[in-house]
Design a protein around this motif. Structure first.
Motif, PDB file in Angstrom:
ATOM      1  N   LYS A   9       0.002  -1.040  -7.467  1.00  0.00           N
ATOM      2  CA  LYS A   9      -0.814  -1.748  -8.449  1.00  0.00           C
ATOM      3  C   LYS A   9      -2.176  -2.104  -7.850  1.00  0.00           C
ATOM      4  O   LYS A   9      -2.267  -2.628  -6.735  1.00  0.00           O
ATOM      5  CB  LYS A   9      -0.086  -3.026  -8.876  1.00  0.00           C
ATOM      6  CG  LYS A   9      -0.896  -3.964  -9.744  1.00  0.00           C
ATOM      7  CD  LYS A   9      -0.123  -5.237 -10.013  1.00  0.00           C
ATOM      8  CE  LYS A   9      -0.989  -6.263 -10.747  1.00  0.00           C
ATOM      9  NZ  LYS A   9      -0.256  -7.539 -10.982  1.00  0.00           N
ATOM     10  N   GLY A  10      -3.221  -1.778  -8.585  1.00  0.00           N
ATOM     11  CA  GLY A  10      -4.574  -2.130  -8.152  1.00  0.00           C
ATOM     12  C   GLY A  10      -5.200  -1.172  -7.167  1.00  0.00           C
ATOM     13  O   GLY A  10      -6.371  -1.347  -6.795  1.00  0.00           O
ATOM     14  N   GLU A  11      -4.454  -0.155  -6.744  1.00  0.00           N
ATOM     15  CA  GLU A  11      -5.016   0.787  -5.769  1.00  0.00           C
ATOM     16  C   GLU A  11      -5.983   1.755  -6.445  1.00  0.00           C
ATOM     17  O   GLU A  11      -5.725   2.270  -7.532  1.00  0.00           O
ATOM     18  CB  GLU A  11      -3.892   1.573  -5.092  1.00  0.00           C
ATOM     19  CG  GLU A  11      -4.402   2.474  -3.973  1.00  0.00           C
ATOM     20  CD  GLU A  11      -3.275   3.093  -3.172  1.00  0.00           C
ATOM     21  OE1 GLU A  11      -3.553   4.034  -2.428  1.00  0.00           O
ATOM     22  OE2 GLU A  11      -2.135   2.621  -3.304  1.00  0.00           O
ATOM     23  N   LYS A  12      -7.103   2.005  -5.823  1.00  0.00           N
ATOM     24  CA  LYS A  12      -8.087   2.950  -6.351  1.00  0.00           C
ATOM     25  C   LYS A  12      -7.715   4.364  -5.910  1.00  0.00           C
ATOM     26  O   LYS A  12      -7.428   4.615  -4.743  1.00  0.00           O
ATOM     27  CB  LYS A  12      -9.486   2.598  -5.872  1.00  0.00           C
ATOM     28  CG  LYS A  12     -10.559   3.517  -6.440  1.00  0.00           C
ATOM     29  CD  LYS A  12     -11.952   3.135  -5.957  1.00  0.00           C
ATOM     30  CE  LYS A  12     -13.002   4.098  -6.524  1.00  0.00           C
ATOM     31  NZ  LYS A  12     -14.368   3.770  -6.065  1.00  0.00           N
ATOM     32  N   VAL A  13      -7.733   5.278  -6.871  1.00  0.00           N
ATOM     33  CA  VAL A  13      -7.406   6.679  -6.604  1.00  0.00           C
ATOM     34  C   VAL A  13      -8.553   7.536  -7.113  1.00  0.00           C
ATOM     35  O   VAL A  13      -9.037   7.336  -8.229  1.00  0.00           O
ATOM     36  CB  VAL A  13      -6.102   7.089  -7.317  1.00  0.00           C
ATOM     37  CG1 VAL A  13      -5.773   8.548  -7.029  1.00  0.00           C
ATOM     38  CG2 VAL A  13      -4.948   6.182  -6.905  1.00  0.00           C
ATOM     39  N   SER A  14      -9.002   8.470  -6.304  1.00  0.00           N
ATOM     40  CA  SER A  14     -10.056   9.390  -6.738  1.00  0.00           C
ATOM     41  C   SER A  14      -9.536  10.822  -6.673  1.00  0.00           C
ATOM     42  O   SER A  14      -8.682  11.150  -5.847  1.00  0.00           O
ATOM     43  CB  SER A  14     -11.307   9.243  -5.870  1.00  0.00           C
ATOM     44  OG  SER A  14     -11.030   9.602  -4.529  1.00  0.00           O
ATOM     45  N   PHE A  21       0.835  -1.198   0.000  1.00  0.00           N
ATOM     46  CA  PHE A  21       0.000   0.000   0.000  1.00  0.00           C
ATOM     47  C   PHE A  21       0.871   1.250   0.000  1.00  0.00           C
ATOM     48  O   PHE A  21       0.956   1.973   0.982  1.00  0.00           O
ATOM     49  CB  PHE A  21      -0.951  -0.001   1.203  1.00  0.00           C
ATOM     50  CG  PHE A  21      -1.869  -1.189   1.226  1.00  0.00           C
ATOM     51  CD1 PHE A  21      -2.958  -1.242   0.377  1.00  0.00           C
ATOM     52  CD2 PHE A  21      -1.629  -2.257   2.073  1.00  0.00           C
ATOM     53  CE1 PHE A  21      -3.804  -2.342   0.373  1.00  0.00           C
ATOM     54  CE2 PHE A  21      -2.480  -3.350   2.072  1.00  0.00           C
ATOM     55  CZ  PHE A  21      -3.567  -3.404   1.233  1.00  0.00           C
ATOM     56  N   ALA A  22       1.546   1.466  -1.128  1.00  0.00           N
ATOM     57  CA  ALA A  22       2.372   2.668  -1.274  1.00  0.00           C
ATOM     58  C   ALA A  22       1.467   3.883  -1.340  1.00  0.00           C
ATOM     59  O   ALA A  22       0.345   3.817  -1.844  1.00  0.00           O
ATOM     60  CB  ALA A  22       3.215   2.565  -2.539  1.00  0.00           C
ATOM     61  N   GLY A  76      -6.273   8.332  -1.984  1.00  0.00           N
ATOM     62  CA  GLY A  76      -6.021   6.903  -2.099  1.00  0.00           C
ATOM     63  C   GLY A  76      -6.005   6.369  -0.686  1.00  0.00           C
ATOM     64  O   GLY A  76      -6.910   6.662   0.097  1.00  0.00           O
ATOM     65  N   ILE A  77      -4.950   5.616  -0.325  1.00  0.00           N
ATOM     66  CA  ILE A  77      -4.827   5.266   1.086  1.00  0.00           C
ATOM     67  C   ILE A  77      -4.395   6.486   1.892  1.00  0.00           C
ATOM     68  O   ILE A  77      -4.520   6.514   3.105  1.00  0.00           O
ATOM     69  CB  ILE A  77      -3.828   4.107   1.300  1.00  0.00           C
ATOM     70  CG1 ILE A  77      -2.414   4.522   0.860  1.00  0.00           C
ATOM     71  CG2 ILE A  77      -4.271   2.866   0.575  1.00  0.00           C
ATOM     72  CD1 ILE A  77      -1.345   3.593   1.380  1.00  0.00           C
ATOM     73  N   GLY A  86       1.793   0.743 -11.615  1.00  0.00           N
ATOM     74  CA  GLY A  86       1.479   1.710 -10.570  1.00  0.00           C
ATOM     75  C   GLY A  86       0.993   3.042 -11.101  1.00  0.00           C
ATOM     76  O   GLY A  86       0.806   3.985 -10.328  1.00  0.00           O
ATOM     77  N   TYR A  87       0.774   3.149 -12.399  1.00  0.00           N
ATOM     78  CA  TYR A  87       0.350   4.416 -13.009  1.00  0.00           C
ATOM     79  C   TYR A  87      -1.171   4.544 -12.965  1.00  0.00           C
ATOM     80  O   TYR A  87      -1.901   3.598 -13.228  1.00  0.00           O
ATOM     81  CB  TYR A  87       0.825   4.474 -14.457  1.00  0.00           C
ATOM     82  CG  TYR A  87       0.383   5.712 -15.213  1.00  0.00           C
ATOM     83  CD1 TYR A  87       1.102   6.896 -15.117  1.00  0.00           C
ATOM     84  CD2 TYR A  87      -0.756   5.686 -16.028  1.00  0.00           C
ATOM     85  CE1 TYR A  87       0.703   8.036 -15.808  1.00  0.00           C
ATOM     86  CE2 TYR A  87      -1.158   6.819 -16.725  1.00  0.00           C
ATOM     87  CZ  TYR A  87      -0.429   7.990 -16.618  1.00  0.00           C
ATOM     88  OH  TYR A  87      -0.827   9.115 -17.296  1.00  0.00           O
ATOM     89  N   TRP A  88      -1.628   5.731 -12.640  1.00  0.00           N
ATOM     90  CA  TRP A  88      -3.063   6.025 -12.698  1.00  0.00           C
ATOM     91  C   TRP A  88      -3.280   7.403 -13.313  1.00  0.00           C
ATOM     92  O   TRP A  88      -2.396   8.260 -13.265  1.00  0.00           O
ATOM     93  CB  TRP A  88      -3.715   5.966 -11.307  1.00  0.00           C
ATOM     94  CG  TRP A  88      -3.079   6.903 -10.309  1.00  0.00           C
ATOM     95  CD1 TRP A  88      -2.092   6.603  -9.430  1.00  0.00           C
ATOM     96  CD2 TRP A  88      -3.390   8.292 -10.119  1.00  0.00           C
ATOM     97  NE1 TRP A  88      -1.750   7.713  -8.699  1.00  0.00           N
ATOM     98  CE2 TRP A  88      -2.536   8.768  -9.095  1.00  0.00           C
ATOM     99  CE3 TRP A  88      -4.298   9.163 -10.702  1.00  0.00           C
ATOM    100  CZ2 TRP A  88      -2.574  10.090  -8.653  1.00  0.00           C
ATOM    101  CZ3 TRP A  88      -4.334  10.488 -10.272  1.00  0.00           C
ATOM    102  CH2 TRP A  88      -3.475  10.934  -9.250  1.00  0.00           C
ATOM    103  N   ARG A  89      -4.458   7.581 -13.874  1.00  0.00           N
ATOM    104  CA  ARG A  89      -4.811   8.877 -14.461  1.00  0.00           C
ATOM    105  C   ARG A  89      -6.323   9.036 -14.452  1.00  0.00           C
ATOM    106  O   ARG A  89      -7.058   8.084 -14.729  1.00  0.00           O
ATOM    107  CB  ARG A  89      -4.296   8.968 -15.892  1.00  0.00           C
ATOM    108  CG  ARG A  89      -4.883  10.143 -16.686  1.00  0.00           C
ATOM    109  CD  ARG A  89      -4.312  10.243 -18.067  1.00  0.00           C
ATOM    110  NE  ARG A  89      -5.169  11.038 -18.946  1.00  0.00           N
ATOM    111  CZ  ARG A  89      -4.880  11.363 -20.193  1.00  0.00           C
ATOM    112  NH1 ARG A  89      -3.750  10.964 -20.738  1.00  0.00           N
ATOM    113  NH2 ARG A  89      -5.722  12.080 -20.924  1.00  0.00           N
TER     114      ARG A  89
END
Length: 493
Positions: A50-55, A21-22, A93-94, A71-74
């Motif tokens: 990886k797999g972490e939900k970000v809003s 959980f980075a 995120g976390i 680990g990339y999100w957009r």
């Protein structure tokens, strides 16, 4: 022993938990005080596990994404109208990150070499502007100090000083390093539009065009072998510098020779452009050319530079406005000026500011107000609907008519005119097929044309050129006081 085992197990779990959980980390271009581009989707991206939900939440809108295998999100938030009073942008995120005092306005990126980089500390009248604030708080800048890299840097690898900042005494030391041109441009845009203005400064003194292009763009231009030769030349330069340093009697007093990143293909792009894409911007101001005096290469490369910028910033019509080389003592510059003129026609959604009448005879003209005026006219007319004389006269057709050549111009608006006391147009020349040019007398014939007298001795005129000197004494302007561009063109019979 049992307690120690339990403690060790807890520590292992903590370690596992930390790796799984980075913390969510937005790209480095997102900071407090930022200006987001109005009326286009707002792109926000970063890294997480990886797999972490970000809003991401902004102005009552919310979007979320899941970090991919790398680990990339957009997320792409809906377009917003202008926001003049700072609000928060929240990334969750976390962990939770809140960016404060965020505005929505017009964002322009300025790139190139030393004339774009030319800093406020070099101009006495501007050096103290941050100590005695005259720039509105709704003007912000993001300065990436000049540096290079042989490999593309990631979104988190920006200089420590980089961040959205206001022109304010608290930021005085960094503000002094901001581009004069971008500072004056931002002030001009704010005065004309009355909306928040953000400028992103990515410039490197001495940089050539090749260093601002990624490998893909160079390859598409068919210039891969050229780039390899240039890189080898740069390595040779550096090796020679190291040899001279190594041979010096007192090396301790000399800094080890730096790598010439500004000359190496893709190195400025890797370090200064790659980390900030695909931030939403309105357009690009380009002030470069001094280090690309080989016009044959420049005309091949620039269209693919423009294509690249439109791809990476996800806008196929991204406007790009260039500054033509000024008057200076370099006799080979006229050819590059002519290429810059032609590129403004070849590449859609571009324009070129003509600065041949600066009369400073300086590699770094200190008066950037004229340059800003000519750039901003194009920007305001093309992008914001302002009714302005925005472009310099450019040659349209050249036709032989008896003993004269009729040169018709476009961009004359209410008509051509002379500046100064003369009655003839200066700086015209005519040549035959041998391209031995002879000075020719010329007069304004109509609102949009000049009649050039064919000089004695030229029996078969083939070419006309104008202002083809290092420092020509030009006097041909349009009704908006913009000078005609230097050019060389064939005559149509």
């Amino acid at each position: 022993m049992k307690i120690n085992n339990l403690l060790m197990g807890a520590l292992v779990l903590i370690g596992v938990g930390s790796s799984l959980f980075a913390e969510v980390k937005p790209a480095g271009i997102f900071t407090d005080n930022m200006v987001l581009q109005a009326n286009v989707p707002i792109r926000v991206w970063g890294t997480a596990d990886k797999g972490e939900k970000v809003s991401v939440e902004f102005m009552g809108t919310n979007a979320s994404a899941v970090a991919d295998d790398n680990g990339y999100w957009r997320v792409d938030l809906p377009a917003q109208k202008y926001v003049k009073d700072g609000v928060d942008l929240v990334v969750q995120g976390i962990n939770k990150i809140i960016f404060r005092d965020v505005l929505v306005g017009e964002v322009w990126l300025g790139s190139g070499q030393s004339n774009m980089e030319f800093q406020m500390r070099h101009v006495k009248e501007l050096d103290n502007v941050a100590k005695d604030p005259k720039i509105p708080a709704n003007i912000r800048y993001f300065l990436i100090k000049a540096h290079g890299s042989p490999v593309p840097e990631d979104m988190h690898n920006l200089p420590e000083s980089a961040g959205w900042k206001k022109y304010h005494r608290d930021n005085y030391e960094i503000t002094r390093d901001v581009s004069v041109l971008l500072t004056l441009f931002a002030q001009k845009m704010y005065a004309e539009l009355d909306v928040p203005i953000g400028v992103i400064s990515v410039a490197y003194g001495g940089a050539n065009l090749e260093t601002w292009m990624n490998e893909k763009a160079i390859a598409e231009a068919g210039m891969t072998e050229h780039a390899k030769k240039l890189l080898n030349t740069c390595r040779s330069w550096h090796n020679d510098d190291v040899k001279r340093w190594d041979a010096h009697k007192d090396r301790a007093t000399l800094r080890f020779p730096r790598l010439n990143y500004e000359s190496r293909p893709s190195n400025s792009y890797n370090a200064m452009i790659n980390p900030i894409i695909p931030y939403s911007i309105r357009g690009v101001l380009w002030y470069q050319g001094e280090m690309n005096s080989g016009p044959e290469n420049y005309i091949k490369l620039f269209p693919y530079y423009a294509k690249m910028m439109r791809e990476i910033f996800e806008n196929p019509k991204l406007p790009i406005y260039s500054v033509q080389l000024p008057d200076y003592k370099e006799n080979h510059w006229p050819k590059t000026r002519d290429v810059q003129r032609k590129l403004a026609d070849i590449v859609p959604n571009t324009g070129v500011a003509i600065t041949i009448d600066g009369n400073e005879i300086d590699l770094h003209p200190r008066d950037k107000t004229m340059v800003v005026d000519r750039l901003s006219r194009m920007v305001l007319a093309d992008n914001y609907g302002k009714k302005l004389v925005s472009r310099s006269p450019m040659p349209d057709t050249l036709k032989l008519k008896g003993d004269n050549v009729e040169v018709k111009f476009k961009n004359t608006y209410k008509g051509l005119k002379l500046k100064g006391d003369g009655k003839e147009v200066n700086c015209f020349e005519v040549a035959g097929s041998d391209k031995k040019f002879v000075k020719a007398s010329a007069k304004i014939a109509t609102k949009s044309s000049v009649k050039v007298k064919i000089p004695n001795g030229i029996t078969d005129p083939q070419f006309v050129r104008y202002a083809w000197e290092a420092d020509p004494d030009v006097n041909l302007y349009n009704s908006g006081d913009l000078p005609a561009s230097p050019f060389e063109e064939p005559i149509t019979k």
